[in-house]
Design a protein around this motif. Structure first.
Motif, short mmCIF file in Angstrom:
data_model
loop_
_atom_site.label_atom_id
_atom_site.label_comp_id
_atom_site.label_asym_id
_atom_site.label_seq_id
_atom_site.Cartn_x
_atom_site.Cartn_y
_atom_site.Cartn_z
N LEU A 95 -0.01 -9.18 -3.82
CA LEU A 95 0.21 -8.17 -2.90
C LEU A 95 1.91 -7.52 -3.27
CD1 LEU A 95 -1.19 -8.64 0.58
CD2 LEU A 95 -2.15 -7.24 -1.23
N ARG A 96 2.59 -8.62 -3.60
CA ARG A 96 4.05 -8.38 -3.80
C ARG A 96 4.49 -8.42 -5.24
NH1 ARG A 96 6.68 -12.54 -2.21
NH2 ARG A 96 8.71 -11.41 -1.88
N VAL A 97 3.47 -8.29 -6.46
CA VAL A 97 3.98 -8.23 -7.50
C VAL A 97 4.39 -6.77 -7.97
CG1 VAL A 97 3.15 -8.67 -9.85
CG2 VAL A 97 2.40 -10.17 -8.12
N PRO A 98 5.56 -6.79 -8.44
CA PRO A 98 6.09 -5.35 -8.82
C PRO A 98 5.16 -4.75 -9.85
CG PRO A 98 7.64 -7.07 -9.52
CD PRO A 98 6.61 -7.79 -8.64
N GLY A 99 4.69 -3.45 -9.83
CA GLY A 99 3.89 -2.80 -11.10
C GLY A 99 5.03 -1.72 -11.34
N SER A 100 4.27 -0.63 -12.01
CA SER A 100 5.28 0.50 -12.70
C SER A 100 6.21 0.99 -11.49
CB SER A 100 4.48 1.40 -13.38
OG SER A 100 3.95 0.94 -14.44
N GLY A 101 7.48 1.33 -11.86
CA GLY A 101 8.37 1.85 -10.77
C GLY A 101 8.51 0.94 -9.59
N ARG A 102 8.42 -0.21 -9.72
CA ARG A 102 8.88 -1.13 -8.74
C ARG A 102 8.01 -0.99 -7.37
NH1 ARG A 102 14.50 -2.63 -6.89
NH2 ARG A 102 13.11 -4.34 -5.91
N THR A 103 6.71 -0.35 -7.65
CA THR A 103 5.78 -0.31 -6.43
C THR A 103 5.16 -1.61 -6.52
OG1 THR A 103 4.33 1.08 -5.37
CG2 THR A 103 3.93 0.96 -7.89
N SER A 104 4.03 -1.62 -5.32
CA SER A 104 3.39 -2.88 -5.29
C SER A 104 2.23 -2.52 -4.26
CB SER A 104 4.19 -3.95 -4.65
OG SER A 104 4.62 -3.71 -3.46
N LEU A 105 1.14 -3.35 -4.31
CA LEU A 105 0.20 -3.20 -3.33
C LEU A 105 0.66 -3.16 -2.02
CD1 LEU A 105 -2.67 -5.44 -5.21
CD2 LEU A 105 -2.42 -3.02 -4.97
N LEU A 106 1.60 -4.11 -1.60
CA LEU A 106 2.22 -4.00 -0.25
C LEU A 106 2.81 -2.61 0.05
CD1 LEU A 106 2.41 -6.34 1.90
CD2 LEU A 106 4.59 -6.59 1.14
N LYS A 107 3.38 -2.01 -0.85
CA LYS A 107 4.07 -0.79 -0.71
C LYS A 107 2.77 0.35 -0.65
CE LYS A 107 8.41 -1.82 -2.76
NZ LYS A 107 9.40 -1.38 -4.04
N ILE A 108 1.83 0.21 -1.40
CA ILE A 108 0.68 1.25 -1.39
C ILE A 108 -0.19 1.00 0.08
CG2 ILE A 108 -1.71 1.36 -2.19
CD1 ILE A 108 0.48 2.41 -4.00
N ARG A 109 -0.16 -0.21 0.45
CA ARG A 109 -0.84 -0.53 1.87
C ARG A 109 0.19 0.14 3.15
NH1 ARG A 109 -2.16 -6.34 4.07
NH2 ARG A 109 0.19 -6.61 4.40
N ALA A 110 1.53 -0.02 2.67
CA ALA A 110 2.33 0.70 3.87
C ALA A 110 2.11 2.19 3.92
CB ALA A 110 3.68 0.25 3.49
N GLU A 111 1.72 2.90 2.66
CA GLU A 111 1.56 4.19 2.84
C GLU A 111 0.30 4.52 3.57
OE1 GLU A 111 1.83 4.98 -1.36
OE2 GLU A 111 4.08 4.69 -1.38
N GLY A 112 -0.55 3.71 3.82
CA GLY A 112 -1.57 4.09 4.42
C GLY A 112 -2.90 3.70 3.87
N ASN A 113 -2.98 3.21 2.59
CA ASN A 113 -4.17 2.79 2.07
C ASN A 113 -4.65 1.40 2.27
OD1 ASN A 113 -4.31 4.95 -0.10
ND2 ASN A 113 -2.07 4.06 -0.44
N ASP A 114 -5.77 1.06 2.24
CA ASP A 114 -6.60 0.03 2.75
C ASP A 114 -6.50 -0.91 1.81
OD1 ASP A 114 -7.99 -1.80 4.17
OD2 ASP A 114 -9.47 -0.02 4.83
#
Length: 380
Positions: A95-114
């Motif tokens: 969940l916390r591994v940074p992807g491109s642009g320093r985004t992550s699954l944790l940040k994706i979830r905070a944006e409302g994705n499941d």
């Protein structure tokens, strides 16, 4: 010994350390790679470097499944997570591994994705049954240890006829990574090694036989070791004795759990459901042939890369997906054993477990996390 505290006995550790000190030749170096991240954390947690002579150098390998996943594959998982009808499930470390642009699954979830953390792939079966209007995708990662549970889930989904469950398969193979470590292309910086401390959990599944090519092909001995401090010290002693005596074989220190052939039932279900990929990209090692698994044709309907192929392609074109790591991050070199975490300019300033800039600082098996968590106390 039967109890875990016996494998952490300080007096026995000192006796093993004395045996190692008596065995080493002062006029040579012993460069040993502990392949598994679990060994790296055990080494630092129990202060084993302080017990060893200075001419034994422990080199940290790519045995952290979270760390070796390339950023392009993580970006694909995040693209899946952004689909409105998808529930993406994976293990907590991812969940916390940074992807491109320093985004992550944790940040994706905070944006409302499941995006959901699961403790076992089996959790996805119930989740798919409870959410028939959603597509449940399991983001599967890991070496041979975590591969059989993924295969079981795919086989169960097939028997149950679950049409809303797929697996994004990223399972990788330990022996192939070891070949990748030892084989470097022209002009590529390699690492000098004298032997391997072989992984424990992986070997309970595959056994000791798959390591036999390394003594024969590369002249590198392998000693499979358990994760307790006395296990690691005994494995180091066994490697030192091999090197001093000019022997080069596979030895098994972890006899209480590892056999020559491993877990036949686990290997059988894996082979039934999964097959070799021709090539797979690793962070730090690049593309390594026959180093990962994919879902077999008969189970291909449960392959997320097949079911969502058009959406993944459209998403990549829409945002012009170009995988980008943090430029100064030395994770690729650390995973190859060419550098250690303190060679990275970002280490501890600003890269920390609370603010990870690279995958090696995220995982509980990452070398940077081990250095950060235990290294300061050793230095003090």
């Amino acid at each position: 010994m039967k109890y875990v505290d016996e494998f952490r006995d300080g007096e026995l550790a000192r006796q093993l350390a004395d045996a190692i000190n008596n065995e080493v030749n002062s006029d040579r170096q012993y460069r040993l790679m502990e392949f598994c991240g679990g060994h790296t954390h055990a080494i630092f947690r129990y202060g084993l470097p302080d017990l060893l002579p200075s001419n034994i150098k422990l080199i940290h390998g790519p045995g952290c499944p979270v760390c070796v996943l390339p950023i392009a594959r993580l970006d694909m998982a995040m693209a899946l997570a952004k689909q409105p009808d998808v529930i993406l499930c994976t293990y907590g470390d991812m969940l916390r591994v940074p992807g491109s642009g320093r985004t992550s699954l944790l940040k994706i979830r905070a944006e409302g994705n499941d995006v959901r953390m699961v403790y076992s792939p089996a959790d996805t079966i119930a989740l798919a049954q409870q959410n028939p209007d959603k597509q449940v995708v399991f983001f599967a990662i890991g070496f041979e240890t975590t591969t059989p549970p993924t295969a079981v889930v795919i086989e169960q989904a097939s028997r149950l006829g679950l049409q809303n469950l797929t697996v994004f398969c990223n399972h990788v193979l330990t022996p192939a990574a070891m070949h990748g470590i030892l084989h470097t292309e022209e002009g590529e910086q390699g690492v000098e090694l004298d032997g391997f401390i072989g992984p424990a959990h992986v070997s309970t599944v595959i056994g000791s036989q798959p390591y036999e090519p390394f003594p024969k092909q590369y002249g590198k001995p392998v000693v499979i070791a358990g994760f307790e401090p006395l296990d690691v010290l005994q494995a180091i002693l066994m490697l030192v004795k091999q090197l001093n005596e000019g022997r080069c074989v596979v030895e098994n220190q972890f006899t209480r759990a590892v056999t020559a052939t491993g877990n036949e039932k686990a290997k059988r279900i894996t082979d039934q459901v999964l097959e070799l990929r021709d090539s797979f990209e690793w962070r730090g090692l690049g593309f390594v042939p026959s180093s990962a698994l994919q879902i077999r044709e008969q189970y291909r309907e449960f392959d997320a890369e097949v079911r969502f192929a058009e959406r993944l392609k459209a998403h990549a074109e829409q945002i012009k997906l170009v995988p980008k790591d943090v430029k100064a991050c030395e994770c690729p070199q650390i995973l190859r054993g060419v550098k250690n975490p303190r060679d990275c300019k970002l280490f501890d300033k600003p890269c920390t477990p609370d603010n990870p800039l690279g995958s090696c600082m995220v995982s509980s098996e990452g070398a940077c996390a081990a250095y950060y968590q235990y290294g300061r106390a050793l230095e003090a």
